[in-house]
Structures are given as C-alpha cells and as structure tokens.
Design a protein around this motif. Structure first.
Motif, PDB file in Angstrom:
ATOM      1  N   HIS A  79       0.831  -1.118   0.187  1.00  0.00           N
ATOM      2  CA  HIS A  79       0.109   0.090   0.040  1.00  0.00           C
ATOM      3  C   HIS A  79       0.761   1.299  -0.116  1.00  0.00           C
ATOM      4  O   HIS A  79       0.388   2.198   0.256  1.00  0.00           O
ATOM      5  CB  HIS A  79      -0.804   0.094   1.177  1.00  0.00           C
ATOM      6  N   LYS A  80       2.179   1.401  -0.214  1.00  0.00           N
ATOM      7  CA  LYS A  80       2.964   2.326  -0.222  1.00  0.00           C
ATOM      8  C   LYS A  80       3.173   2.765  -1.481  1.00  0.00           C
ATOM      9  O   LYS A  80       3.453   4.032  -1.798  1.00  0.00           O
ATOM     10  CB  LYS A  80       4.347   1.597   0.314  1.00  0.00           C
ATOM     11  N   THR A  81       3.251   1.862  -2.770  1.00  0.00           N
ATOM     12  CA  THR A  81       3.666   2.408  -3.900  1.00  0.00           C
ATOM     13  C   THR A  81       2.635   2.804  -4.717  1.00  0.00           C
ATOM     14  O   THR A  81       1.448   2.478  -4.614  1.00  0.00           O
ATOM     15  CB  THR A  81       4.418   1.331  -4.675  1.00  0.00           C
ATOM     16  N   GLY A  82       2.903   3.811  -5.720  1.00  0.00           N
ATOM     17  CA  GLY A  82       2.052   4.360  -6.744  1.00  0.00           C
ATOM     18  C   GLY A  82       0.983   5.481  -6.350  1.00  0.00           C
ATOM     19  O   GLY A  82       0.121   5.574  -7.134  1.00  0.00           O
ATOM     20  N   GLY A  83       1.072   5.975  -5.289  1.00  0.00           N
ATOM     21  CA  GLY A  83      -0.006   7.086  -4.781  1.00  0.00           C
ATOM     22  C   GLY A  83       0.293   8.373  -5.229  1.00  0.00           C
ATOM     23  O   GLY A  83      -0.595   9.297  -5.009  1.00  0.00           O
ATOM     24  N   TYR A  84       1.355   8.850  -5.882  1.00  0.00           N
ATOM     25  CA  TYR A  84       1.562  10.032  -6.484  1.00  0.00           C
ATOM     26  C   TYR A  84       0.597  10.520  -7.292  1.00  0.00           C
ATOM     27  O   TYR A  84       0.740   9.822  -8.402  1.00  0.00           O
ATOM     28  CB  TYR A  84       3.007  10.324  -6.512  1.00  0.00           C
ATOM     29  N   GLN A  85      -0.096  11.373  -7.475  1.00  0.00           N
ATOM     30  CA  GLN A  85      -0.933  11.959  -8.421  1.00  0.00           C
ATOM     31  C   GLN A  85      -0.291  13.285  -9.323  1.00  0.00           C
ATOM     32  O   GLN A  85       0.236  14.347  -8.360  1.00  0.00           O
ATOM     33  CB  GLN A  85      -2.221  12.353  -8.145  1.00  0.00           C
ATOM     34  N   MET A  86      -0.224  13.038 -10.549  1.00  0.00           N
ATOM     35  CA  MET A  86       0.582  14.293 -11.358  1.00  0.00           C
ATOM     36  C   MET A  86      -0.211  15.569 -11.414  1.00  0.00           C
ATOM     37  O   MET A  86      -1.423  15.450 -11.443  1.00  0.00           O
ATOM     38  CB  MET A  86       1.063  13.754 -12.520  1.00  0.00           C
ATOM     39  N   PHE A  87       0.352  16.724 -11.278  1.00  0.00           N
ATOM     40  CA  PHE A  87      -0.302  17.786 -11.144  1.00  0.00           C
ATOM     41  C   PHE A  87      -0.267  18.139 -12.593  1.00  0.00           C
ATOM     42  O   PHE A  87      -0.928  19.085 -13.032  1.00  0.00           O
ATOM     43  CB  PHE A  87       0.735  18.969 -10.507  1.00  0.00           C
ATOM     44  N   VAL A  88       0.942  17.862 -13.442  1.00  0.00           N
ATOM     45  CA  VAL A  88       0.961  18.536 -14.870  1.00  0.00           C
ATOM     46  C   VAL A  88       1.239  17.380 -15.890  1.00  0.00           C
ATOM     47  O   VAL A  88       0.782  17.370 -16.890  1.00  0.00           O
ATOM     48  CB  VAL A  88       1.888  19.995 -14.850  1.00  0.00           C
ATOM     49  N   HIS A  89       2.363  16.658 -15.468  1.00  0.00           N
ATOM     50  CA  HIS A  89       2.886  15.343 -16.298  1.00  0.00           C
ATOM     51  C   HIS A  89       1.799  14.457 -17.055  1.00  0.00           C
ATOM     52  O   HIS A  89       1.361  13.745 -16.163  1.00  0.00           O
ATOM     53  CB  HIS A  89       4.118  14.948 -16.072  1.00  0.00           C
ATOM     54  N   GLY A  90       1.705  14.401 -18.149  1.00  0.00           N
ATOM     55  CA  GLY A  90       0.647  13.534 -18.603  1.00  0.00           C
ATOM     56  C   GLY A  90      -0.807  13.658 -18.517  1.00  0.00           C
ATOM     57  O   GLY A  90      -1.683  12.854 -18.873  1.00  0.00           O
ATOM     58  N   VAL A  91      -1.124  15.011 -18.214  1.00  0.00           N
ATOM     59  CA  VAL A  91      -2.637  15.384 -18.090  1.00  0.00           C
ATOM     60  C   VAL A  91      -2.842  16.433 -18.873  1.00  0.00           C
ATOM     61  O   VAL A  91      -3.464  17.410 -18.493  1.00  0.00           O
ATOM     62  CB  VAL A  91      -2.735  15.658 -16.465  1.00  0.00           C
ATOM     63  N   GLU A  92      -2.169  16.516 -20.026  1.00  0.00           N
ATOM     64  CA  GLU A  92      -2.643  17.835 -21.096  1.00  0.00           C
ATOM     65  C   GLU A  92      -4.250  17.693 -21.467  1.00  0.00           C
ATOM     66  O   GLU A  92      -4.622  16.386 -21.474  1.00  0.00           O
ATOM     67  CB  GLU A  92      -1.914  17.720 -22.265  1.00  0.00           C
ATOM     68  N   GLY A  93      -4.602  18.734 -21.504  1.00  0.00           N
ATOM     69  CA  GLY A  93      -5.993  18.829 -21.974  1.00  0.00           C
ATOM     70  C   GLY A  93      -7.049  19.010 -20.390  1.00  0.00           C
ATOM     71  O   GLY A  93      -8.109  19.395 -20.590  1.00  0.00           O
ATOM     72  N   LYS A  94      -6.328  18.761 -19.181  1.00  0.00           N
ATOM     73  CA  LYS A  94      -7.050  18.946 -18.083  1.00  0.00           C
ATOM     74  C   LYS A  94      -6.992  20.568 -17.308  1.00  0.00           C
ATOM     75  O   LYS A  94      -5.901  21.073 -17.864  1.00  0.00           O
ATOM     76  CB  LYS A  94      -6.697  17.795 -17.036  1.00  0.00           C
ATOM     77  N   ASN A  95      -7.759  20.853 -16.341  1.00  0.00           N
ATOM     78  CA  ASN A  95      -7.357  22.070 -15.972  1.00  0.00           C
ATOM     79  C   ASN A  95      -6.293  22.094 -15.031  1.00  0.00           C
ATOM     80  O   ASN A  95      -6.194  21.248 -13.942  1.00  0.00           O
ATOM     81  CB  ASN A  95      -8.886  22.855 -15.247  1.00  0.00           C
ATOM     82  N   CYS A  96      -5.395  23.296 -14.880  1.00  0.00           N
ATOM     83  CA  CYS A  96      -4.436  23.374 -13.782  1.00  0.00           C
ATOM     84  C   CYS A  96      -5.062  23.479 -12.414  1.00  0.00           C
ATOM     85  O   CYS A  96      -6.076  24.379 -12.667  1.00  0.00           O
ATOM     86  CB  CYS A  96      -3.693  24.464 -14.303  1.00  0.00           C
ATOM     87  N   SER A  97      -4.562  22.789 -11.617  1.00  0.00           N
ATOM     88  CA  SER A  97      -5.379  22.853 -10.360  1.00  0.00           C
ATOM     89  C   SER A  97      -4.872  24.031  -9.513  1.00  0.00           C
ATOM     90  O   SER A  97      -5.348  24.258  -8.580  1.00  0.00           O
ATOM     91  CB  SER A  97      -4.699  21.526  -9.475  1.00  0.00           C
ATOM     92  N   ARG A  98      -4.012  24.801 -10.107  1.00  0.00           N
ATOM     93  CA  ARG A  98      -3.747  26.303  -9.566  1.00  0.00           C
ATOM     94  C   ARG A  98      -4.711  27.395 -10.159  1.00  0.00           C
ATOM     95  O   ARG A  98      -4.965  28.066  -9.203  1.00  0.00           O
ATOM     96  CB  ARG A  98      -2.085  26.419  -9.645  1.00  0.00           C
ATOM     97  N   CYS A  99      -4.538  27.284 -11.561  1.00  0.00           N
ATOM     98  CA  CYS A  99      -5.265  28.524 -12.125  1.00  0.00           C
ATOM     99  C   CYS A  99      -6.254  28.289 -12.914  1.00  0.00           C
ATOM    100  O   CYS A  99      -7.067  29.149 -13.116  1.00  0.00           O
ATOM    101  CB  CYS A  99      -4.115  29.425 -12.844  1.00  0.00           C
ATOM    102  N   GLY A 100      -6.764  26.804 -13.223  1.00  0.00           N
ATOM    103  CA  GLY A 100      -7.643  26.515 -13.881  1.00  0.00           C
ATOM    104  C   GLY A 100      -7.681  26.587 -15.542  1.00  0.00           C
ATOM    105  O   GLY A 100      -8.241  26.134 -16.130  1.00  0.00           O
ATOM    106  N   ASN A 101      -6.505  27.056 -15.910  1.00  0.00           N
ATOM    107  CA  ASN A 101      -6.250  27.090 -17.533  1.00  0.00           C
ATOM    108  C   ASN A 101      -5.781  25.571 -17.807  1.00  0.00           C
ATOM    109  O   ASN A 101      -5.516  24.963 -17.082  1.00  0.00           O
ATOM    110  CB  ASN A 101      -5.051  28.015 -17.627  1.00  0.00           C
ATOM    111  N   MET A 102      -6.092  25.430 -19.082  1.00  0.00           N
ATOM    112  CA  MET A 102      -5.703  24.079 -19.468  1.00  0.00           C
ATOM    113  C   MET A 102      -4.075  23.547 -19.535  1.00  0.00           C
ATOM    114  O   MET A 102      -3.224  24.620 -19.993  1.00  0.00           O
ATOM    115  CB  MET A 102      -6.258  24.083 -21.068  1.00  0.00           C
TER     116      MET A 102
END
Length: 262
Positions: free
Chosen positions: A224-247
């Motif tokens: 249950h230790k591995t694989g819990g990090y969620q990317m802010f920007v890498h690999g998530v093109e097209g989604k909204n930035c969690s800081r400013c809301g822009n794509m």
C-alpha cells in the motif's frame, strides 16, 4: 521511466522484504538483460546473501555477501514484482531471483538491465553523476554554485544527470509547474529569487512523491506504499491546472500550464 522517488520507494521496500536473505535461485530468460554469460552470473549470484540495498540516482545497487554487486537500471518500461509463483505477473520476465518460495521478477527490461559488477566498477560507472537533490548536504548554496553560471533550458538542465541525479522528464515537469517557471526558460534569465523557488520546488516535489510512493505499480500484492503520487501536470494535457484553472498543454515533450508558468 522510474525516477528518484520510484527507485527510492523500491529500495526501501526491497530492504524490508529481501535484505539479509539468500538468493536461492536464478533464472535468466534474456541474456541481453545481464552483462556476463549466464553461467558466470549464476555462479556469482546464487546462494549469496543480500548484504545491503542502496540507491544512487535512478539506479538500485544490491550488494552481495561475496563482494559483488548487482546494478539495476529499469530504463523505459521496466518494473519489478515480488511474490510467489502463483502471483507471477502475466508478463514476459527477463530475470528472476528466488528467495525460497518467493521470487523477485524483473519485467520489461528491453532497455533496462541487471548487471554484475565489482564495487570498483560501480564507482567508475556512476562517478559522473551529479549530487543527490535530497542529500542533506545539498544546500541552497550548493545549488547556487551549480546553477548560477549555467545557460541551458530549465527542463533539459534538470534532466541532465551530470548536473543533478535522479530527475527525469516526469518530475522536471512537476517541479517547474510547482515553482511556476516555463520549462523552456533559460537558467541565466532567472533572478536569484527564481533560483530559490526552483530549489524549494525540487525539494518539495521529490519529497511529496516519495511520501506517496511515486507513481509506479505496487511491488507486491499487499503493498500500500507504492503508486500513490498524482501528477499535477505531467501526462495530464487537456485537463485544467489545479492552481489557475487554465488548460495543461503538451509541447516538445514538455507538459506545462500556459497561464501560470512564465
């Protein structure tokens, strides 16, 4: 490709489950994944206790009782799984090390490898690497001494293993998003305050990723230790930035927010 947080997570977990154990079996299904003939590899590895497990940059080093070392680099697509024969992944396995009825499977080593070396050979192979960014001795002053006279782009410099070790494409994107700097920005264009932000973001993102076990799949069934990090920007093109809301966009293999990374 696994980077510092993933390899550090693997190192910690492997120390817990196979540190001090004896290798009771060796299977090589792909000779190109090792660097010596199968017979020599098996002779020098079989029945050896794993004295310690270390990480340097994106490498993991298994130090054996007889003084030899196994140097692992997973490269692109490589991963490990530890379990019984019944739990063996339905994937092509290049190398297998057995520990009684449990096995450490090395999978996807098309470019990666598990090489047998002496400690001296390990030192020569890794001596070109830059400092570890999370080393307690890697202070802000040490960071300034390395970066203040460089002129390259931020992302390419962060990925240069001779400058800093362990950061690749994935976490360089995450770091630059965190400190709100564009990946193509040149180091010599930054004010000292920008370098301070960059240093802080290197520390913050790598530590956060390690706390969540990086992004890789679990090492074993009940991991249950591995694989819990969620990317802010890498690999998530097209989604909204969690800081400013822009794509979030992708350009030239770089992921970034056009609005808040300048």
């Amino acid at each position: 490709m696994p980077e510092l947080p993933e390899m550090e997570t693997y190192k910690v977990l492997l120390e817990q489950i196979i540190g001090g154990q004896m290798i009771t079996g060796v299977v090589i299904n792909r000779e190109k994944s090792i660097n010596v003939p199968i017979e020599e590899f098996t002779r020098k590895v079989l029945h050896q206790k794993i004295e310690s497990i270390e990480r340097r940059a994106k490498y993991v080093i298994f130090r054996l009782q007889n003084g030899f070392c196994l140097l692992l680099h997973l490269m692109l697509g490589g991963w490990m799984y530890y379990g019984t024969k019944e739990e063996q992944p339905d994937r092509s396995i290049q190398v297998q090390l057995s520990f009684q009825d449990h096995h450490l499977y090395f999978i996807g080593l098309r470019l990666g490898y598990l090489h047998l070396h002496t400690p001296e050979m390990i030192w020569r192979k890794l001596q070109h690497l830059g400092p570890e960014p999370l080393d307690p001795n890697f202070s802000l002053d040490a960071f300034f001494s390395i970066f203040q006279n460089r002129r390259g782009g931020l992302k390419t410099t962060l990925m240069n293993q001779e400058v800093l070790s362990g950061i690749g494409s994935r976490y360089s994107d995450e770091i630059l998003w965190h400190c709100q700097l564009h990946p193509k920005r040149r180091i010599n264009e930054l004010e000292p305050s920008g370098l301070v932000r960059l240093y802080g973001s290197i520390q913050s993102i790598l530590q956060l990723a390690m706390q969540h076990g990086g992004y890789m799949d679990p090492l074993y069934r009940d991991d249950h230790k591995t694989g819990g990090y969620q990317m802010f920007v890498h690999g998530v093109e097209g989604k909204n930035c969690s800081r400013c809301g822009n794509m979030i966009v992708k350009a030239d293999k770089m992921y970034f927010c056009q609005q808040c990374q300048l």
